[in-house]
Structures are given as structure tokens and as C-alpha cells.
Design a protein around this motif. Structure first.
Motif, short mmCIF file in Angstrom:
data_model
loop_
_atom_site.label_atom_id
_atom_site.label_comp_id
_atom_site.label_asym_id
_atom_site.label_seq_id
_atom_site.Cartn_x
_atom_site.Cartn_y
_atom_site.Cartn_z
N GLY A 222 0.68 -1.05 0.04
CA GLY A 222 0.00 -0.08 0.03
C GLY A 222 0.69 1.25 -0.05
O GLY A 222 0.27 2.23 -0.52
N PHE A 223 2.08 1.14 0.37
CA PHE A 223 2.85 2.58 0.80
C PHE A 223 3.98 2.52 -0.34
O PHE A 223 4.42 1.56 -0.64
CB PHE A 223 3.29 2.51 2.01
CG PHE A 223 2.16 2.68 3.19
CD1 PHE A 223 1.80 4.09 3.54
CD2 PHE A 223 1.55 1.68 3.76
CE1 PHE A 223 0.55 4.32 4.30
CE2 PHE A 223 0.59 1.68 4.66
CZ PHE A 223 0.08 3.12 4.99
N GLY B 178 -0.73 16.65 -7.78
CA GLY B 178 -0.56 17.19 -6.46
C GLY B 178 -2.31 17.46 -5.99
O GLY B 178 -2.51 18.24 -5.17
N GLU B 179 -3.18 16.45 -6.43
CA GLU B 179 -4.66 16.71 -5.72
C GLU B 179 -4.59 15.24 -5.17
O GLU B 179 -3.82 14.64 -4.95
CB GLU B 179 -5.39 16.67 -7.11
CG GLU B 179 -5.41 17.85 -7.81
CD GLU B 179 -5.96 19.09 -6.65
OE1 GLU B 179 -7.24 18.94 -6.49
OE2 GLU B 179 -5.29 20.15 -6.86
N ARG B 180 -6.10 14.74 -5.01
CA ARG B 180 -6.29 13.72 -4.02
C ARG B 180 -5.87 12.32 -4.54
O ARG B 180 -6.15 11.99 -5.81
CB ARG B 180 -7.72 13.81 -3.64
CG ARG B 180 -8.23 15.22 -2.91
CD ARG B 180 -9.82 15.49 -2.61
NE ARG B 180 -10.05 16.34 -2.19
CZ ARG B 180 -10.20 17.55 -3.12
NH1 ARG B 180 -10.25 17.36 -4.35
NH2 ARG B 180 -10.62 18.60 -2.42
N GLY B 181 -5.38 11.51 -3.74
CA GLY B 181 -5.31 9.96 -3.99
C GLY B 181 -6.60 9.48 -4.23
O GLY B 181 -6.63 8.52 -5.29
N ASN B 182 -7.71 9.70 -3.79
CA ASN B 182 -9.01 8.91 -3.96
C ASN B 182 -9.64 9.31 -5.37
O ASN B 182 -10.56 8.54 -6.00
CB ASN B 182 -10.03 9.22 -2.90
CG ASN B 182 -9.76 8.41 -1.66
OD1 ASN B 182 -9.14 7.06 -1.84
ND2 ASN B 182 -10.17 8.84 -0.37
N SER C 200 -8.10 6.91 -7.62
CA SER C 200 -8.58 5.57 -7.52
C SER C 200 -10.09 5.61 -7.90
O SER C 200 -10.82 4.35 -8.40
CB SER C 200 -8.51 4.89 -6.08
OG SER C 200 -9.71 5.62 -5.40
N ASP C 201 -10.85 6.76 -8.07
CA ASP C 201 -12.08 7.07 -8.45
C ASP C 201 -12.14 6.52 -10.02
O ASP C 201 -12.83 5.72 -10.63
CB ASP C 201 -12.67 8.36 -8.47
CG ASP C 201 -14.00 8.48 -8.55
OD1 ASP C 201 -14.95 7.62 -8.84
OD2 ASP C 201 -14.44 9.75 -8.85
N LEU D 47 -9.79 4.96 -11.65
CA LEU D 47 -9.29 3.49 -11.90
C LEU D 47 -10.39 2.55 -11.53
O LEU D 47 -10.53 1.41 -11.97
CB LEU D 47 -8.09 3.08 -10.80
CG LEU D 47 -6.70 3.84 -11.25
CD1 LEU D 47 -5.63 3.46 -10.13
CD2 LEU D 47 -6.05 3.21 -12.62
N THR E 73 0.11 12.47 -6.58
CA THR E 73 -0.82 13.04 -5.96
C THR E 73 -0.32 13.88 -4.66
O THR E 73 1.05 13.94 -4.63
CB THR E 73 -1.70 11.97 -4.98
OG1 THR E 73 -0.90 11.09 -4.38
CG2 THR E 73 -2.52 11.14 -6.04
N SER E 74 -0.99 14.80 -4.07
CA SER E 74 -0.54 15.80 -3.15
C SER E 74 0.37 15.19 -1.90
O SER E 74 1.30 16.12 -1.38
CB SER E 74 -1.64 16.51 -2.41
OG SER E 74 -2.46 15.47 -1.65
N ASN E 75 0.39 13.93 -1.81
CA ASN E 75 1.19 13.49 -0.73
C ASN E 75 2.37 13.00 -1.21
O ASN E 75 3.35 12.39 -0.34
CB ASN E 75 0.40 12.51 0.03
CG ASN E 75 0.06 11.38 -0.71
OD1 ASN E 75 -0.16 11.50 -2.05
ND2 ASN E 75 -0.30 10.20 0.04
N MET E 76 2.63 12.83 -2.62
CA MET E 76 3.84 12.41 -3.19
C MET E 76 4.77 13.45 -3.55
O MET E 76 4.64 14.69 -3.38
CB MET E 76 3.33 11.73 -4.45
CG MET E 76 2.51 10.35 -4.44
SD MET E 76 1.78 9.80 -5.66
CE MET E 76 3.03 9.03 -6.50
#
Ligand SMILES: Nc1ncnc2c1ncn2[C@@H]1O[C@H](COP(=O)(O)OP(=O)(O)O)[C@@H](O)[C@H]1O
Ligand SMILES: [Mg+2]
Lengths: 459, 596
Positions: free
Chosen positions: B109-110, B270-274, B277-278, B280, B304-307
Motif C-alpha cells: 500500500g505504501f 498534487g491532488e487527491r489520491g482517492n 482511484s475513482d 481506476l 498526488t499531493s502527498n507524493m
């Protein structure tokens, strides 16, 4: 081998400069010992062949150049984790404050965590029923969502958060899930921490709290949510818990970030907050979610108080850009004794549309859309009334006025002890919508009107 | 694999994503490096002399926590490049083209650091079909053969830039790995070059074309407010500025799902991970307007924003490079970047770490230049090596200005490079009037370019499109007056304008992206709906002029049917709208008759 360095070249605000030592790691945790024996942690924020810059996690008052020592731990900041943390209380950096024993770790984890691979995410779908009509009908919370409460000083956000925690359960799931509540307090008052503690005790859920109080060191605030989320990841993805993380007050967190940034002479962005605040906040909020192949989830309810009630302030603004919606509290509604004072128009739950599709009653999506338009139109009529007076209003306008006051008084307003199921909330909404003629209800399907629009009572 | 001139140096300084390395022999700006024992990838962004040796300043594409001072770093001797070949479609990669699905298989997952999987699967065989033979002369862009990449897309294997000569040998109908030699070309200088099934291209360099052309075909999205009022062309650039929650991402997703391009490059920057997945989750189950699985024509970039921030900066150039590669095969490509503000912030963050002088909003002074180097790679073109073949890249960039304020430097800079501006309005979003595109602030400079195309759908389009905009503008001007006096105080003709504008807003502009019928409105249906509302307006105006009462016009029996057309008229049966128009005309005729 532990490296120790005695003597410091320069101290500037939070920053401690020492001569370079080989083999130091970037972001390595250090222990700084003041001449009087006071100890504090810090981390290496810049390494070069001449200097190492350390950011101290506490005030540098009392440090000197000659006798202060810096001890390198050889690793980045890690938190000890174990099942024994359940129902324990810690301070903002993870030290027990409940008089209990230290945690005997099963595992040590880097507080910064690792980024969740977007490919690994499972799209959150399971609705959480909170029993609050306005939320369940219009901005529902989903398991694995990050849904903040945008509030203001003196508004009842703590009450709303505790209410959600108290009643939260997964919609239509037979086996009752047990939530693990992880509470992260940043710069909060002692009263607030007690308020939450008492409320949590009344729920059946397990709780872990990490609290940085208002008079604790500012810089520790930057660690508190990260420690809490490291624990959350441990319990969700290694122990299969449904974890609900309450973080308050994110405004204090951001102010701490600003303070530290200023002390480092960084170029400020809007309102003095650092330019990287978006990425920094994302590194917290994006730790919510679900991961393929794991039972556990992390749901976040961050609370923030909007400075000046301004939703465009960088704290709510950047938060809203990252989170999956927001619940906005309104001082106007609160003043009118409408509680919980949720301003539904500016509130939003982005994950709702997929979660209610095919799970809740089939009129839910359209009914919700109808409530939004009717409410927003009714508010327009209300402002028109303020200008032209009652004489200027058509009979339809007057119906809208009745609708809006009923809606605010009986749908939005919901006393603390009353808990409604989703179906009860939907029915209540129809009852109030029925003040308006059917021809006004253009967003719902005609079969919904047939099925749910209340028949006039025979009197 | 490409062999660069590999060199070794030592880490001298670490400041977040900025790493200084001393001792590379002949480093060049943009060369790719691997840092420390974790092999963290990075690129050289500055070079300077220090104490007689060369100091390379590198931005790392992953976080540098735990990296040792003094550790080795390697300079690979070539710039960050995209692998271009079969296997790109349907994939999800990060900002520097690492396959996120492979990561997941490998480390769960990470995201762990320093993993180096090639973008294109090295073990997968592709059925190659040559279309040239030994002795044929080839030049850049000429198609050597094809690979049926999936059920919908034929991947054309094109002669790389820089290769010119006669085919010495070419593979027959046979399965090939991407690294297998598909063709050997004997250059004009007599040297032989082996061409693999895939090629590489550095992300910052635009791929060459034959010539730029004026765009004239619309890129149809199925969103009425866009196609009918503020259109974009194939090869055009548009921007969607808007505060949070106003509908940028939903619009971008609508384009990715329904627009009539051949290939989609979607960059989650830089946006949301979900949100990734939406896509995908949804795309494999959905079909594009031609009935093919959506994922078959899509490349997803998820940074994404956390990357890591520097990979976010690279992501939009990675995306446009892959877009150009498909354009060069003759395909119409549409690229979405959500959100370019996050890209600009990445630029700002790196610039700040380098202590460059900030310009407006803390952004570096070269923000505009960088944006230009992205948007200018869009266009409607004639490609190399295929005389007469025209293809395009259209770019749609979302911008997320602080506080939703359009005076933001990124919005303003972007405006210089785009010709369609879809301004999202929080007031509309609050009332759930979606898509929340403000019809007063928005504009498209492409509407003249696409007029001809639309006139082929319906001859009235040109005039009616203009008239609809006029009605909406007039309604807007009356708004304040109405608030003060109520609509009834206005002259009758103005009351009609307000009534029709309201009808248009509720039924034509309003469009639910999640309704099975309404989400995509085919152009014919759009043109007919447009005609229906404008005809109604025109007939009503005539009747009012000849003294008919407004209330009769407002109470036409056909009105509810007109209002529900967007949902009730099946997309395959737009002709049913003609019936409604006829009934409307008949009722209007009745009113006229009653009067005389
Ligand atoms: N065209 C639309 N139809 C229906 N709902 C929409 C539409 N556009 C936006 N929304 C709603 O608004 C929410 C926010 O939209 P989104 O595109 O995510 O905003 P942004 O990217 O600007 O922050 C969505 O989750 C959805 O509920
Ligand atoms: Mg978005």
C-alpha cells in the motif's frame, strides 16, 4: 555507535548550528542537552560539509555555545507502537501522561509515514450514519473519508464532533463495528481536552489521545498529528481497526507552522503562512483512507476555527483543497439558536454521491439536490422580503418563506438527544418539502413524488 | 537500455529535496542522478564551480530522509526521458513514469523509495506487423509497423527523430518485446541503427512536427455549457479556474470520459489520491463515445499531493511528452492537468530552496515562461513523415487559486496561453447549479473557429449560440434591478428575457455529471435543445410585440416537457425534440389566433 557533539556555533530562534560531522543522516533525530541538564529533541534540517542545522523541538532558552551537547540517534524520528496504547493518554510527542507505564513497542514507525500509493487505494464507500439529519441527508460521512469541520471561535464544533463520535456506526452493517478513536489535540485548552475526554468515556469505543496543550511548546504541535496518524496507520492497516481520528485545532497547527517558518526566514506566502503549507497539510490529510487488501480504515475529522470566520483564510482554504468536502458551521444560524448550526450550502461531502448510489433509498440523491435548490431559492426570497416587504411577495414566495423556517427549525435544528435514522431524516425532509407545490420540485423524479410526497391529511 | 556517461560524486549538502553533489566529471543540466544508498532519483538543475571541482545541484524526486552526508551519488549522463512504446495505454504511472501498479505488487500500500521499475513492461510480448519492407526509405515519423495495443487502439511504431535512411532489415509478423529490435536502418552515412519497439524522449524538449495549422474542429465534451456556449477546439487550450468544491475535477473527469479525442492523458498533479482511484474504479467499466473501454485509450499520471513535490513538477511535462508521441502517430489527444496550481507551487517550493528572487505571490519570475513551455506544446498540426495527416493535442488545465480569487498569478499567467476560460463560481456551486461555470465571466475565443462545424449539425447554430449568450447577459444586467423591485416592475419584454434565462439555466445549463442520461449530451441533441429554447424565445418575443399577454406564454402546456428534455429525451433519439418544437409552435399559433 552514537555520535555526540559538544559545543554549538550559532543559535537562532529554533535553529541550532553545529560544525559538520560525517555520516549524519538527513532528518536524523537528535537529543540536545542544555548546560542545566534540560533535554529536548530536534532534527537535522540541513546538512552540509561545513554546518549542520538542527531544528529544536522546544524553546532554545538556556542553551549556550560551550556546554550544550547534541547527541545523534542514528535514525529519523520514530514512534513506539503497541496494542497497549489503547485507552491511554499521551502528550503531544507521545510520552504517556496518564501515570501508566511506558509503551513496550511491538514496532517502531517513522512519524512522517510513507505516501499511500494512489493505485493501492480502495475508494471509500461505506456510509457512516451519524443520526444527524442534515449530515446524513446532505453531507454524509464515509468510512475512510477526510471531512473537516470549518468552525469559528465560540461555535459548537466540539459538541458536533463528540456527537458524531458517539453515534457513528456503519450504515446497514449487521456486525457492529467498533471504532477506535484517536484524538489529536494541538494547542488546545485544558478544558477542551477534558470535554472530549468526558464525552469519549460515554461512548463504547476505545480511545487513544495525544494532546499538545496551549502552553506546550509550539513546535511540538507539528509532531502531534503525525504521531497520532502513525498510530492510526498501525491500528488500521496492521490491526484491522476502523479508526476515527479527531484532530483539533488545525488552525493552531498552521499557526505553529507559520511561526517556525518565520523563525527560519523563509519567504512567506499568503498571510505569512509558508508556501509549502498545502503540501504539508496534504501530508497529514492524505493519510486518511482505505487500502486494498486491508480491513481497517482511517477516517479523519479535522476541526479548524476560521480566523475571522473567513473561509478564504489560508487555513480553511488549503484544507478544503485537500479534504473530501467540509462541514461549515455558521455563526448566523447559531445566533438564531439553530443547532447544530451547519451551513448546508457551503458544506459538501465529495464521497457521498458514490456511497449512496444503490445503498440508501432511491430518492436520496435527487431529494438532496432538491433540498439544496429549494433552500437556496428560499434564502433569495427571504432577502427579497427584506427589501420589498410582504406586499411585494407572490403566494409562491410566501410558501418558500414557510419552507425555509420549517426547514431551519425542524430539520437543521436537532436537539442533542434526538437521533434519527437516515430513513426518518428523508421522510422528514419530504414532509417539509411538501410545503412547496409539486411543480416546484423539478429535481426529483415524478415517481419519487408519487411515492414520498406526503398525501394531504383528511381532517 | 540507453547508456549514458555514468559518473560518481559525493553528497555535499542536503536541504530537503535539494542535494549538492561534488565530483561528477562532466555533468550536464537536466542529467538524471541516483542519490545515496537508497538510489533516490533526481535531476541536475544547476551547475557551478566549487574549489576547483564541479558542484551539481540536484532536485530529488523522492524525500531525502535518512540519506547520509558524504554518500555517493551517480550521474547517469542523460536527462529524464519518457519511454514511448506499447504498454503506455491503460497504465498508471507517477510523475516520472514509474508504474504504480508494479509498485503495489512489489511493496504493498505504501510507496517505498528508490524502486526502479521501467515504465514499459520488459517481459510482455506485442504482436508486431510490419508495414514497410527491406529497402524502403524512412525518415522521422514514418510508420514502420503496428501493434494492436488493445481492442481499440492500434499503436503505430514510428521512425524516431534523427533517423533517416533505408530499411536494412525489418521484423516480420511476430511477437516482440519492447526492447527487441523491430527494424534496422542504414543511415545516409552508411551506419546501421537498430530500432527497438520503443523509443525515449526527454520530457522538456517538444517533439518536432511538420507544421502548425489553424484549429477548426471542436473537441466535444458532451457538456452543454462548454460545447454550445464556450467551445474548445481539437488542438486548443482551456483553463478551469475555481475555488475548492466548485467542480474542476468533475469537469476534468467528464472530459476524460466523454470527449471525442482518441487518446486521453490525465494528470493528477498534487491532488487527491482517492480521485485517482475513482478513475481506476470507473474507467475500466465505462465506454467512450465510440463504445470502447475507456481505460484502453487512457494514460493516468498520479502524482498526488502527498507524493514528492519535484516529481509533481515533472509530471505535466511527462504527460505532454506522451501526448506528443501519440499525436505523432496521427491521433487526437486530449490532456487534462488537475491542478496546474499544485505544479506551480512545486516550482515555487524548489525555487525558494534555491533562494531565487521571488516575483508575484512568491512564484519565480519564470513562471510564465514555464507555463508557456507546457501550453505551447498543444496544437492542431500536420505531423512528420505522413503528408496530409493532421492530429492534435488539446490541453485543459485546472487552476486552484487561493480563496477562489482569479487575480492569482497562476490564473493570470495561464490566461495568456489559453483561449477558452471556464470560470467556476462558488455561488452556483453552493446552489448545486452544476456545472458551476459562470456564464458571464467565462469566454471562448474558439467560437468562430468551430462555427462551421456546428452549422453542419444545425444551420441555426451560429445565430442561436450568439442569441443565447445575449439573453444570459441581458438577464445578468437586470439582476440588480430585479432584486430591488421584483421582476413584475419591469417592462414585459424584459420579463420574458428573465423568464427564458431562468428556463435556460434550469434546463440547458444545468447538467448532472452523475445522471446516466444527462452526463453526456451528444452534439445533435445540444443543437436541437439550443434551437428549442431560442425558438421559444423568438416566437414569444413576436407574440408579445403583437400584444399577447406574458402569462399565456409562460404557461404553455409543452413547457414542462421542454424543461425535462435533458433527462427525458434519450440521447439516441434527439429527433424527439423536433416534435416538442412543433407542439410549441402549434401552441404559439393558437395564442396568435385567439388574439385576432
Ligand atoms: N457537473 C456536476 N454534476 C453534479 N455534481 C457536481 C458537478 N460538478 C461538481 N459536482 C459536485 O461538487 C463536488 C466537488 O466537485 P470537484 O470537481 O471535486 O471540485 P473541485 O475539483 O473544484 O474542488 C463533487 O464531489 C460533486 O458532488
Ligand atoms: Mg479537484
Amino acid at each position: 555507535m552514537v555520535l555526540i557533539s559538544r559545543g554549538i556555533e550559532q543559535i537562532e530562534g529554533q535553529l541550532v548550528f553545529i560544525g559538520s560531522i560525517p555520516r549524519v543522516k538527513y532528518n536524523e533525530l537528535v537529543l540536545i542537552t542544555a548546560p542545566d541538564g534540560r533535554e529536548m529533541m530536534g532534527r537535522c534540517v540541513l546538512l552540509s560539509d561545513e554546518t549542520i542545522i538542527i531544528e529544536a523541538f522546544n524553546t532554545t532558552d538556556g542553551l549556550d555555545l560551550e556546554n550544550t551537547t547534541v547527541e545523534f540517534s542514528g535514525d529519523v524520528y520514530r514512534v513506539p507502537l503497541s496494542d497497549d496504547m489503547i485507552n491511554r493518554s499521551f502528550d503531544g510527542v507521545g510520552t504517556p501522561v496518564d501515570g501508566g507505564p511506558n509503551i513496550i513497542p511491538e514496532s517502531w514507525k517513522d512519524v512522517n509515514g510513507l505516501s499511500i500509493n494512489p493505485f493501492a487505494r480502495e475508494y471509500p464507500r461505506d456510509l457512516i450514519e451519524t443520526g444527524i439529519s442534515s449530515m446524513d441527508t446532505l453531507t454524509s460521512l464515509v468510512c475512510g473519508q477526510k471531512l473537516p469541520i470549518f468552525s469559528g471561535q465560540g461555535l459548537p464544533h466540539d459538541g458536533l464532533a463528540s456527537r458524531i463520535v458517539k453515534h457513528a456506526h456503519i450504515y446497514q452493517r449487521d456486525a457492529e463495528e467498533r471504532f477506535l478513536i484517536i484524538f489529536a489535540g494541538m494547542g488546545i485548552k485544558y478544558d477542551t481536552s477534558i470535554y472530549f475526554k468526558n464525552n469519549f468515556e460515554r461512548t463504547e469505543s476505545d480511545v487513544i489521545s495525544f494532546i499538545n496543550l496551549a502552553n506546550d511548546p509550539t513546535i511540538e504541535r507539528l509532531l502531534t498529528p503525525r504521531i497520532a496518524l502513525t498510530a492510526a496507520e498501525y491500528f488500521a492497516f496492521e490491526k484491522d481497526f476502523q479508526v476515527l481520528v479527531i484532530m483539533t485545532d488545525m488552525t493552531n497547527y498552521c499557526e505553529a507552522l507559520r511561526e517556525i517558518s518565520a523563525s527560519k526566514d523563509e519567504i512567506p506566502s499568503r498571510k505569512g503562512y509558508p508556501g509549502y503549507m498545502y503540501s504539508d497539510l496534504a501530508s497529514i490529510y492524505e493519510r486518511a483512507g482505505r487500502i486494498k487488501g486491508h480491513e481497517g480504515t482511517i477516517t479523519q475529522i479535522p476541526i479548524l476555527t476560521m480566523p475571522n470566520d473567513d473561509i478564504n483564510n489560508p487555513v480553511p482554504d488549503l484544507t478544503g483543497y485537500i479534504t473530501e468536502g467540509q462541514i461549515v458551521l455558521s455563526r448566523d444560524l447559531y445566533g438564531k439558536d439553530i443547532s447544530p448550526p451547519i451551513d448546508i450550502l457551503s458544506s459538501l461531502s465529495r464521497l457521498m454521491k458514490d456511497s449512496i448510489k444503490g445503498t440508501t433509498r432511491d430518492d436520496h440523491a435527487d431529494l438532496m439536490s432538491q433540498l439544496y435548490t429549494s433552500y437556496s431559492k428560499a434564502l433569495d426570497v427571504r432577502s427579497l422580503q427584506a427589501i420589498v416587504g410582504d406586499e411585494g411577495l407572490t403566494p409562491l414566495d410566501k410558501k418558500y418563506l414557510r419552507f425555509v423556517s420549517e426547514f431551519e427549525e425542524h430539520f437543521l435544528t436537532q436537539p442533542m438527544e434526538i437521533r434519527r435514522s437516515l430513513v426518518e431524516s428523508l421522510d422528514l425532509a419530504w414532509e417539509i418539502l411538501a410545503i412547496l407545490p409539486k411543480s416546484e420540485l423539478v429535481r426529483v423524479k415524478s415517481r419519487h413524488i408519487k411515492a414520498y410526497y406526503p398525501k394531504p391529511e383528511v381532517s | 537500455m540507453e547508456v549514458g556517461n555514468e559518473q560518481v560524486g559525493n553528497i555535499d549538502l542536503i536541504n530537503g529535496p535539494i542535494v549538492h553533489v561534488n565530483g561528477f566529471k562532466a555533468p550536464r543540466i537536466r542529467d538524471l542522478c541516483l542519490i545515496g544508498t537508497f538510489n533516490i532519483p533526481g535531476e541536475i538543475i544547476r551547475l557551478q564551480k566549487k574549489n576547483g571541482s564541479t558542484l551539481a545541484i540536484i532536485q530529488a524526486f523522492e524525500d531525502t530522509n535518512g540519506v547520509h552526508l558524504g554518500d555517493e551519488a551517480r550521474c547517469l549522463g542523460y536527462p529524464l526521458s519518457m519511454e514511448l512504446g506499447p504498454g503506455l495505454l491503460g497504465s498508471i504511472i507517477d510523475g516520472i513514469q514509474r508504474p504504480l501498479d508494479r509498485y503495489f505488487e512489489h511493496s504493498g500500500g505504501f510507496l517505498t523509495r528508490g524502486l526502479a521499475f521501467p515504465a514499459l513492461d520488459r517481459k510482455k510480448y506485442w504482436e508486431f506487423k510490419p508495414i514497410r519492407k527491406k529497402g524502403d526509405m524512412v525518415e522521422p515519423g514514418k510508420i514502420l509497423g503496428t501493434v494492436q495495443e488493445n481492442s481499440s487502439i492500434v499503436h503505430k511504431i514510428i521512425t524516431p527523430v534523427g533517423i533517416k535512411g533505408a530499411i536494412d532489415e525489418i521484423a516480420g509478423n511476430q511477437p516482440l518485446l519492447v526492447t527487441d529490435t523491430a527494424c534496422t536502418v542504414r543511415g545516409t552515412d552508411g551506419a546501421k541503427v537498430d530500432l527497438q519497439l520503443f523509443q525515449r524522449w526527454p520530457i522538456t524538449l517538444p517533439r518536432p512536427i511538420k507544421s502548425r495549422l489553424l484549429p477548426s474542429i471542436p473537441l466535444i465534451s458532451g457538456v452543454r455549457l462548454i460545447d454550445s456556449l464556450f467551445p474548445i477546439t481539437k488542438g486548443g487550450c482551456a483553463t478551469i479556474p475555481g475555488g475548492f468544491g466548485t467542480g474542476k475535477t468533475v469537469l476534468q473527469h467528464q472530459f476524460a470520459k466523454y470527449c471525442d479525442a482518441d487518446i486521453i492523458v490525465y494528470i493528477g498533479c498534487g491532488e487527491r489520491g482517492n480521485e485517482m482511484s475513482d478513475i481506476l474504479n470507473q474507467f475500466p467499466a465505462l465506454e467512450d463515445p465510440r463504445g470502447n473501454p475507456l481505460m484502453d485509450r487512457t494514460i493516468l499520471i498520479g502524482n498526488t499531493s502527498n507524493m514528492p513535490v519535484s516529481a509533481r513538477e515533472a509530471s505535466i511535462f511527462s504527460g505532454i511528452t506522451m501526448a506528443e508521441y501519440f499525436r505523432d502517430q496521427g491521433y487526437h489527444v486530449a490532456l487534462m492537468a488537475d491542478s496546474t496550481s499544485r505544479w506551480a507551487e512545486a516550482l515555487r517550493e524548489i525555487s525558494g530552496r534555491l533562494e531565487e528572487l521571488p516575483a508575484e505571490g512568491g512564484y519565480p519570475a519564470y513562471l510564465g515562461k514555464k507555463l508557456a513551455s507546457f501550453y505551447e506544446r498543444a496544437g492542431y498540426v500536420e505531423i512528420l513523415g505522413n503528408p496530409g495527416i493532421r492530429s492534435s493535442i488539446s490541453v485543459i488545465g485546472a487552476v486552484s487559486p487561493p480563496g477562489g480569487d482569479f487575480s492569482d498569478p497562476v490564473v493570470q499567467a495561464t490566461k495568456r496561453f489559453i483561449k477558452a476560460f471556464w470560470a467556476l463560481d462558488p455561488k452556483l456551486a453552493y446552489a448545486r447549479q452544476y456545472p458551476a461555470i459562470n456564464w458571464i465571466q467565462s469566454y471562448s475565443l474558439y467560437d468562430d473557429d468551430v462555427k462551421e462545424w456546428w452549422m453542419e449539425q444545425d444551420r441555426t447554430w451560429g445565430r442561436y449560440h450568439t442569441l443565447m449568450l445575449k439573453i444570459l447577459h441581458e438577464d445578468h444586467e437586470l439582476e440588480d434591478l430585479v432584486k430591488l423591485l421584483g421582476a413584475d416592475a419591469l417592462p414585459i419584454q424584459k420579463q420574458l428575457t428573465i423568464f427564458v434565462a431562468d428556463l435556460i439555466k434550469r434546463t440547458f445549463l444545468l447538467q448532472n455529471a452523475f445522471d446516466d442520461t444527462d452526463a453526456y449530451c451528444p452534439p445533435v441533441k445540444q443543437a436541437k435543445m439550443l434551437k428549442m429554447y431560442i425558438k421559444y424565445y423568438k416566437r414569444a418575443t413576436e407574440l408579445l410585440d403583437s400584444g399577447a399577454p406574458l402569462f399565456k406564454i409562460k404557461e404553455l402546456e409543452i413547457l414542462p416537457e421542454m424543461a425535462r428534455a435533458r433527462k427525458d429525451i434519450p440521447n439516441e433519439k434527439p429527433d424527439q425534440i423536433d416534435d416538442i418544437i412543433q407542439k410549441m409552435n402549434a401552441e404559439m399559433n393558437m395564442i396568435r389566433k385567439e388574439m385576432s
